[in-house]
Scaffold this motif. Structure first.
Motif, PDB file in Angstrom:
ATOM      1  N   TYR A  19      -4.783 -28.030  19.453  1.00 26.47           N
ATOM      2  CA  TYR A  19      -4.999 -26.603  19.307  1.00 26.47           C
ATOM      3  C   TYR A  19      -5.929 -26.066  20.391  1.00 26.47           C
ATOM      4  O   TYR A  19      -6.693 -25.146  20.177  1.00 26.47           O
ATOM      5  CB  TYR A  19      -5.543 -26.241  17.915  1.00 26.47           C
ATOM      6  N   PRO A  36      -6.715 -24.334  12.990  1.00 24.52           N
ATOM      7  CA  PRO A  36      -5.725 -24.444  11.928  1.00 24.52           C
ATOM      8  C   PRO A  36      -6.311 -24.189  10.536  1.00 24.52           C
ATOM      9  O   PRO A  36      -5.588 -23.842   9.618  1.00 24.52           O
ATOM     10  CB  PRO A  36      -5.218 -25.882  12.053  1.00 24.52           C
ATOM     11  N   SER A  39      -5.615 -20.647   9.396  1.00 29.53           N
ATOM     12  CA  SER A  39      -4.218 -20.283   9.232  1.00 29.53           C
ATOM     13  C   SER A  39      -3.783 -20.512   7.795  1.00 29.53           C
ATOM     14  O   SER A  39      -4.226 -21.452   7.145  1.00 29.53           O
ATOM     15  CB  SER A  39      -3.367 -21.131  10.174  1.00 29.53           C
ATOM     16  N   GLY A  41      -0.645 -21.078   6.958  1.00 26.63           N
ATOM     17  CA  GLY A  41       0.549 -21.908   6.996  1.00 26.63           C
ATOM     18  C   GLY A  41       1.147 -21.871   8.380  1.00 26.63           C
ATOM     19  O   GLY A  41       0.683 -21.139   9.252  1.00 26.63           O
ATOM     20  N   PRO A  42       2.184 -22.664   8.584  1.00 32.85           N
ATOM     21  CA  PRO A  42       2.779 -22.668   9.924  1.00 32.85           C
ATOM     22  C   PRO A  42       3.435 -21.319  10.221  1.00 32.85           C
ATOM     23  O   PRO A  42       3.960 -20.660   9.333  1.00 32.85           O
ATOM     24  CB  PRO A  42       3.816 -23.787   9.851  1.00 32.85           C
ATOM     25  N   TYR A  79       0.227 -23.874  13.691  1.00 31.50           N
ATOM     26  CA  TYR A  79      -0.812 -23.276  12.867  1.00 31.50           C
ATOM     27  C   TYR A  79      -1.738 -22.492  13.786  1.00 31.50           C
ATOM     28  O   TYR A  79      -2.270 -23.038  14.742  1.00 31.50           O
ATOM     29  CB  TYR A  79      -1.615 -24.351  12.132  1.00 31.50           C
TER      30      TYR A  79
END
Length: 141
Positions: A19, A36, A39, A41-42, A79
């Protein structure tokens, strides 16, 4: 980055495993949070790019510029903070429009590798001004 070799190219690079990120515009680097943990979710980069294009559309249309977009056929999941990522891509497109002549050309391409995504924004404009000795970017009036 060698400015002469990369003139007209602004890019965002995402390492899917770490990331990490690189930007040609420092302001965009501070604006995006790829953590991530923040976030929910994806997210699909196709949707994020679509949102960014929608945000930049007025600037591109006002200058009668041509935007060419090339995305892979498959979903590109990662993410990240969707809003901030879309904002960073939109900022790259708006900057490309700002430094590209009327009726110029702007391109956006998403490249996918096993461990990274690369979003390339290209244009046939003059590019942002080079920093002066103090590190400030000056534009002739």
């Amino acid at each position: 980055v060698d400015f002469a070799a990369r003139q007209g190219m602004r890019y965002v690079e995402f390492d899917a495993g770490w990331y990490g990120h690189e930007y040609s515009d420092a302001a965009d680097a501070r604006a995006v949070d790829l953590d991530p943990k923040r976030s929910k979710g994806p997210l699909d980069l196709h949707e994020v790019i679509g949102s960014a294009i929608e945000s930049a559309r007025d600037a591109i249309d006002a200058a009668h510029q041509v935007l060419t977009v090339k995305l892979p056929d498959t979903a590109s999941l990662m993410y990240a903070d969707r809003a901030r990522l879309a904002q960073a891509i939109s900022n790259l497109l708006i900057n490309a429009s700002r430094y590209t002549q009327h009726k110029g050309h702007i391109g956006l391409r998403l490249e996918v590798a096993p461990t990274e995504y690369r979003i390339l924004v290209t244009d046939d404009g003059i590019g942002p001004p080079e920093p002066d000795a103090t590190g400030e970017r000056q534009r002739d009036s």
